[in-house]
Design a protein around this motif. Structure first.
Motif, mmCIF file in Angstrom:
data_model
loop_
_atom_site.group_PDB
_atom_site.id
_atom_site.type_symbol
_atom_site.label_atom_id
_atom_site.label_comp_id
_atom_site.label_asym_id
_atom_site.label_seq_id
_atom_site.Cartn_x
_atom_site.Cartn_y
_atom_site.Cartn_z
ATOM 1 N N LEU A 1 0.975 -1.033 0.247
ATOM 2 C CA LEU A 1 0.518 -0.177 0.135
ATOM 3 C C LEU A 1 1.022 0.833 0.063
ATOM 4 N N GLU A 2 2.072 1.259 0.726
ATOM 5 C CA GLU A 2 2.848 2.507 0.519
ATOM 6 C C GLU A 2 3.564 2.729 -0.412
ATOM 7 N N ILE A 3 4.049 1.988 -1.545
ATOM 8 C CA ILE A 3 3.892 1.412 -2.477
ATOM 9 C C ILE A 3 3.389 2.408 -4.150
ATOM 10 N N LEU A 4 2.430 2.273 -3.419
ATOM 11 C CA LEU A 4 1.427 2.094 -4.535
ATOM 12 C C LEU A 4 1.058 3.453 -3.874
ATOM 13 N N ASP A 5 1.074 4.276 -2.997
ATOM 14 C CA ASP A 5 0.767 5.185 -2.580
ATOM 15 C C ASP A 5 1.547 6.254 -3.334
#
Lengths: 421, 421
Positions: B322-326
């Motif tokens: 989720l962090e990377i997507l964000d």
């Protein structure tokens, strides 16, 4: 058949009736119905119950804990291929019950047709099935459940009457046949090589005809010798009928009855067809249990070592049953019975028309026998004479009491019948 | 959607193309396709691999090594009934895979009809099935395999769009519906109580309509909290539709993925109908594995303890994804994604028309993604925008590299699309 004059018959009837009353007075609660291994036999497999422990990686590196693999793992396929004398590539390993696979094969042929079908079996006007008798009740229940017409064929000492089988198989509505080729349930009969070859070679009216080759007792000897397991897949291939056999096997009466590994051997084409449906049904069998079995057996000789232990437990039970039948019944000509060299059953034929009465008398005396007719499709024994005896489960002492009681019931029923005449 | 002027778009395209070339140069071989537990997670269940050892007798005295018992043993049924909040009498325990049971339920309804059918489903002019999307590919494969017409329904945050479901269910040709009610595959959505009740209460055109309630992730939290498991059997009974739900559960992602225990909960009438066919298919499930599981868990709290371990392993992986997507995507408006609190998947929606291209770009860079459209019946995503991400299997370091690569592919595909316009 009791061949007494009237006076002798009346006297004998009085004697045997008295004996039967004594039997009833014992208030027994014994059971000869179940072809289950005994607790002693199950103990032979107890080492399995702590396997595989921390060694959960298969020889090819597969983590057996995770998902996947419709074929089963190579470790157990290779081992069992050696046991059966069939190439591992023709052998899938499954979950605990080969009966499950048989049901799936037939129900999927019904829904989808098999790989040689012109149409699904559900769309055939009628499906007929060859049932050698006496045979295995759970086989017949599957084909009954699907509404197939079951046609019986008598057994000879070499297997099913092949003239009858050939004639039936020529009918295009006949889609298959049940068999237990080695130490058959309940007859103990093992098919001869000639019968195996004849089944592989015969012409069939239906292109999608299949023989369910339920080799449930392939290594289940009661002597020092193991039966030859004919590679019927090869026979069939040589005869130009490569897809003829669905060959089943399992460890159910080798390790844990309800927690073993099943096997399905067949042509590549049949296996591919099976996988095309099995892969939709699920994500593959329990590989942990397969690996545990491979570790438990080590190799094919490990299977034979295990089976010798079973023979050591079972053979004395079978021997006592045969001795009691001989001592109590042989002089009267009221019964014949099989003397199997392997398997789980003795097939007892009593005076025609009295099997159901014998089972009833036994029940009233507290001895549970498998229902009369249970080895026939729809439970209909046309001669009402066959009783399946399962000596494996009770301890020897109970078995002796039960068999002595059964012999009394056989004689009493024969007396009643003779008095009617 | 990339909202750049032509100059900025060309510049961005150059940047992202360069990034993609760097990615390809790494010659990766990473895999985000499989909803499988990792090796670390499987380790949490390793104590099972030495069970049950010599303790093979169930609480009621059943020798779990021997044949028999279609319902499964009370030891694990009682324990799992507590986990699900359903009476044990309404719960059967089976072999490793609940998918197997779902296939059997539907194929037996097809062959025989179920306990509320007027005729077997094979004899219906047409069978239709409600498929909330995106959903679980293996569900859709079963209904595809049987030739049912699959009708999609969109998901809301509370479950499937109930207006659409009600309208479809009124059609007598609509015989059932797939659901994953808690932490759904792939959306992570959990059905609200209102949705659960609405499904239990709605009128259906077909008297033999069934909802497959595949509660595969009932306890699979990624946080400290466990979801409420609604007793939809009760909701349905209260609403006068006692046979509505086929409720499925399993330990597959709790203990060993491929060697767990499955569960089927339903009304007594549904269970009796199931048993009437399951008892023909075989002699009951592997009780040894069921007993091993009961010993391993001890009680329902033991299951929760186990799931907290899984959460400890999975949550950081989900968080990094989720962090990377964000970090990589949020500023461009080219994608949305779910932020699940449990389950196994993140559902990523990219620019319409580019999902297949993203998967192709990733593949060419050595990152395997689940095929575009795989969460839709017949693998047809009408918007070509959904991608299922499965973060569980790879170690975090691999996952980071893979997700950074995926983000690059999403941006490149979006650029290509914008340049076309």
């Amino acid at each position: 058949m009791l061949d007494f004059d009237a006076e002798r018959l009346a006297q004998f009837n009085a004697e045997i009736t008295a004996k039967y009353e004594d039997l009833k007075a014992k208030n027994l609660n014994l059971n000869l119905t179940r072809g289950k291994p005994s607790s002693e036999q199950l103990d032979f497999g107890n080492a399995l119950l702590s396997l595989p422990g921390e060694n959960y990686i298969a020889a090819d590196g597969t983590d057996c804990r995770n998902y996947g693999g419709v074929t089963g793992i190579a470790d157990i396929r290779n081992l069992w291929a050696e046991v059966l004398g069939i190439p591992a590539e023709n052998l899938y390993a499954g979950d605990a019950s080969s009966l499950n696979i048989m049901f799936d094969l037939i129900s999927w042929s019904y829904i989808f047709g098999n790989n040689d079908s012109e149409r699904p079996w559900k769309d055939e006007e009628k499906v007929k099935w060859i049932c050698p008798v006496p045979g295995y009740d759970r086989h017949f229940t599957i084909t009954e459940h699907l509404g197939f017409e079951m046609i019986t064929v008598p057994m000879t000492d070499e297997g099913p009457d092949m003239d009858a089988v050939r004639e039936l198989a020529a009918d295009p509505q006949v889609k298959g046949m049940w068999t237990v080729p080695v130490f058959g349930n309940p007859t103990g009969i093992t098919f001869s090589e000639a019968t195996c070859r004849a089944l592989a070679e015969m012409e069939t009216g239906a292109p999608d005809f299949r023989i369910v080759w339920d080799n449930a007792y392939a290594v289940h000897t009661l002597t020092d010798e193991f039966p030859v397991v004919y590679n019927v897949l090869d026979f069939a291939k040589e005869a130009g009928n490569p897809n003829r056999f669905w060959f089943m096997s399992s460890t159910s009466k080798i390790t844990q009855a309800g927690a073993g590994v099943s096997f399905f051997a067949s042509s590549k084409e049949n296996l591919d067809w099976y996988a095309s449906h099995a892969n939709v049904r699920g994500i593959g069998p329990n590989k942990i249990n397969q690996l545990a079995h491979a570790q438990f057996f080590h190799d094919a000789e490990g299977v034979r070592i295990q089976m010798r232990k079973h023979a050591g437990s079972l053979a004395p039970k079978f021997q006592r049953v045969l001795e009691i039948l001989d001592e109590r019944l042989s002089e009267y000509g009221v019964a014949t019975w099989t003397k199997p060299k392997g398997g789980y059953f003795i097939s007892l034929d009593v005076v025609d028309g009295t099997a159901a009465r014998v089972v009833q008398l036994a029940k009233e005396a507290g001895i549970a026998l498998t229902g009369a007719g249970s080895s026939f499709p729809l439970h209909k024994d046309p001669n009402n004479r066959n009783i399946r005896l399962a000596p494996s489960l009770p301890p020897v002492e109970e078995l002796e009491v039960a068999m002595d009681g059964v012999a009394t019931c056989v004689l009493l029923a024969a007396c009643e019948k003779a008095l009617e005449a």
